[in-house]
Scaffold this active site. Structure first.
Site, mmCIF file in Angstrom:
data_model
loop_
_atom_site.group_PDB
_atom_site.id
_atom_site.type_symbol
_atom_site.label_atom_id
_atom_site.label_comp_id
_atom_site.label_asym_id
_atom_site.label_seq_id
_atom_site.Cartn_x
_atom_site.Cartn_y
_atom_site.Cartn_z
ATOM 1 N N GLY A 272 52.127 34.264 47.534
ATOM 2 C CA GLY A 272 50.762 34.736 47.252
ATOM 3 C C GLY A 272 49.881 34.896 48.479
ATOM 4 O O GLY A 272 48.656 34.710 48.395
ATOM 5 N N SER B 55 48.972 37.622 50.172
ATOM 6 C CA SER B 55 47.984 38.716 50.137
ATOM 7 C C SER B 55 46.801 38.330 49.240
ATOM 8 O O SER B 55 45.647 38.625 49.561
ATOM 9 C CB SER B 55 48.617 40.031 49.668
ATOM 10 O OG SER B 55 49.065 39.925 48.339
ATOM 11 N N ASP C 54 48.082 35.494 40.940
ATOM 12 C CA ASP C 54 47.917 35.038 42.329
ATOM 13 C C ASP C 54 46.449 34.859 42.696
ATOM 14 O O ASP C 54 46.063 33.853 43.296
ATOM 15 C CB ASP C 54 48.543 36.063 43.303
ATOM 16 C CG ASP C 54 50.059 36.066 43.250
ATOM 17 O OD1 ASP C 54 50.604 35.589 42.234
ATOM 18 O OD2 ASP C 54 50.688 36.543 44.203
HETATM 19 O O1 PMV Z 1 56.347 37.563 44.591
HETATM 20 P P1 PMV Z 1 54.943 37.522 44.115
HETATM 21 O O2 PMV Z 1 54.166 36.342 44.615
HETATM 22 O O3 PMV Z 1 54.231 38.802 44.379
HETATM 23 O O4 PMV Z 1 54.995 37.297 42.528
HETATM 24 C C1 PMV Z 1 55.297 38.327 41.652
HETATM 25 C C2 PMV Z 1 55.310 37.810 40.260
HETATM 26 C C3 PMV Z 1 55.538 38.885 39.203
HETATM 27 O O5 PMV Z 1 55.472 38.228 37.937
HETATM 28 C C4 PMV Z 1 56.922 39.488 39.342
HETATM 29 C C5 PMV Z 1 54.492 40.007 39.276
HETATM 30 C C6 PMV Z 1 53.091 39.538 38.956
HETATM 31 O O6 PMV Z 1 52.161 40.249 39.396
HETATM 32 O O7 PMV Z 1 52.895 38.536 38.238
#
Ligand code: PMV
Length: 289
Positions: free
Chosen positions: A77, A79, A123
């Site tokens: 997370g 960004s 996030d």
């Molecule tokens: O890898 P990350 O931290 O961008 O997490 C993505 C998580 C997903 O469920 C795949 C997408 C989201 O926006 O929740």
């Protein structure tokens, strides 16, 4: 001049399923991003589209300085943390009086715009508020913060969240009879976990099940699999990939006394371990640097 910081996050349960309105559990973790913003007549050159959007959305111009303890493109997370900390610092420096809830919403809009619609609010919400959060289709619930000792393993293989989300969407379109039950089962691990927050052995086992379901969805990676197995063999209660997968990070839940051993096992696989635990503060004001 105003300096604010914001934490990273890990998904303990439910990544990918949350994209389809299912429940998931994410936790803010200790490493942080620090951002200093200063009023300026001219905008300093910013290379990131997230940062450009932060200033544009807040309607101000300034210069900024970023210090990050979080690796980027790794599923922790970073960004979102940069965006939340930057908005908080702009808010403070320019006296804009946005609430934390508003900062979290603006940060989510920015992530969505930059990632062309492919972002859940997880996030940005977790980074804004800290703690352990149950994410639902249209709800967020703060869960009692358990003391969960975690070891994160970074494969060093950068991943592209939008591409992984798209891959799952394609799989669902072509094979709904496989993917729909997988997403339901992932949400099943989230729901069972809610009853086991104080039972690390059970939580760890549920993380293992969630990992297998994510692999079945096609978002695993051989290096992630190696780290997950190494962490379990070193005594972790359970381990899984965290975030979009296809690279990035895994997370292991460990007995406190075995954290160093699990970290050592991850290092022995040529990956970078990080011993951490929950952050309960979210975005916060720092002393100016
Ligand atoms: O890898 P990350 O931290 O961008 O997490 C993505 C998580 C997903 O469920 C795949 C997408 C989201 O926006 O929740």
């Amino acid at each position: 001049m105003a300096t604010w910081s914001a934490p990273g996050k890990v998904f303990l349960f439910g990544e990918h399923a949350v994209v389809y309105g299912k429940h998931g559990v994410a936790m803010a973790i200790r490493p942080r991003v620090y951002v200093t913003v200063r009023k300026a007549r001219r905008m300093s050159e910013v290379k990131s589209p997230y940062l450009e959007e932060c200033f544009r959305q807040m309607g101000v111009q300034g210069s900024l300085y970023i210090r990050s303890q979080l690796p980027s493109s790794s599923g922790l997370g970073s960004s979102a943390a940069v965006t939340v900390a930057t908005l908080s610092a702009i808010n403070d420096e320019f006296g804009l009086s946005h609430s934390r809830e508003e900062i979290s919403t603006i940060a989510y809009e920015i992530e969505k715009k930059v990632q062309r619609g492919r972002a859940s609010p997880t996030d940005t919400y977790v980074s804004s508020f800290g703690g352990l959060i149950l994410m639902g289709a249209s709800s967020k619930r703060r869960l009692p913060p358990p003391g969960l000792p975690l070891v994160i393993g970074n494969t060093g293989i950068s991943h592209n969240t939008a591409r992984m989300v798209e891959m799952v969407a394609d799989f669902k379109r072509t094979h709904p009879e496989i993917v729909v039950p997988l997403l339901d089962a992932i949400e099943g691990t989230t729901k069972r976990a809610l009853h086991s927050l104080n039972n690390p052995r059970e939580l760890g086992w549920l993380m293992n099940v969630n990992h297998s379901l994510l692999e079945a969805l096609g978002v695993g990676h051989p290096v992630l699999a190696r780290l997950v197995l190494a962490a379990r063999a070193a005594g972790a209660f359970g381990a899984k990939l965290t975030g979009a997968g296809g690279g990035g990070c895994m997370v292991a839940l460990c007995p406190s006394r075995l954290r160093s051993r699990v970290a050592g096992a991850i290092k022995a696989c040529d990956a970078s371990p990080l011993i951490t635990t929950i952050d309960t503060e979210g975005t916060r004001k720092e002393k100016d640097v």
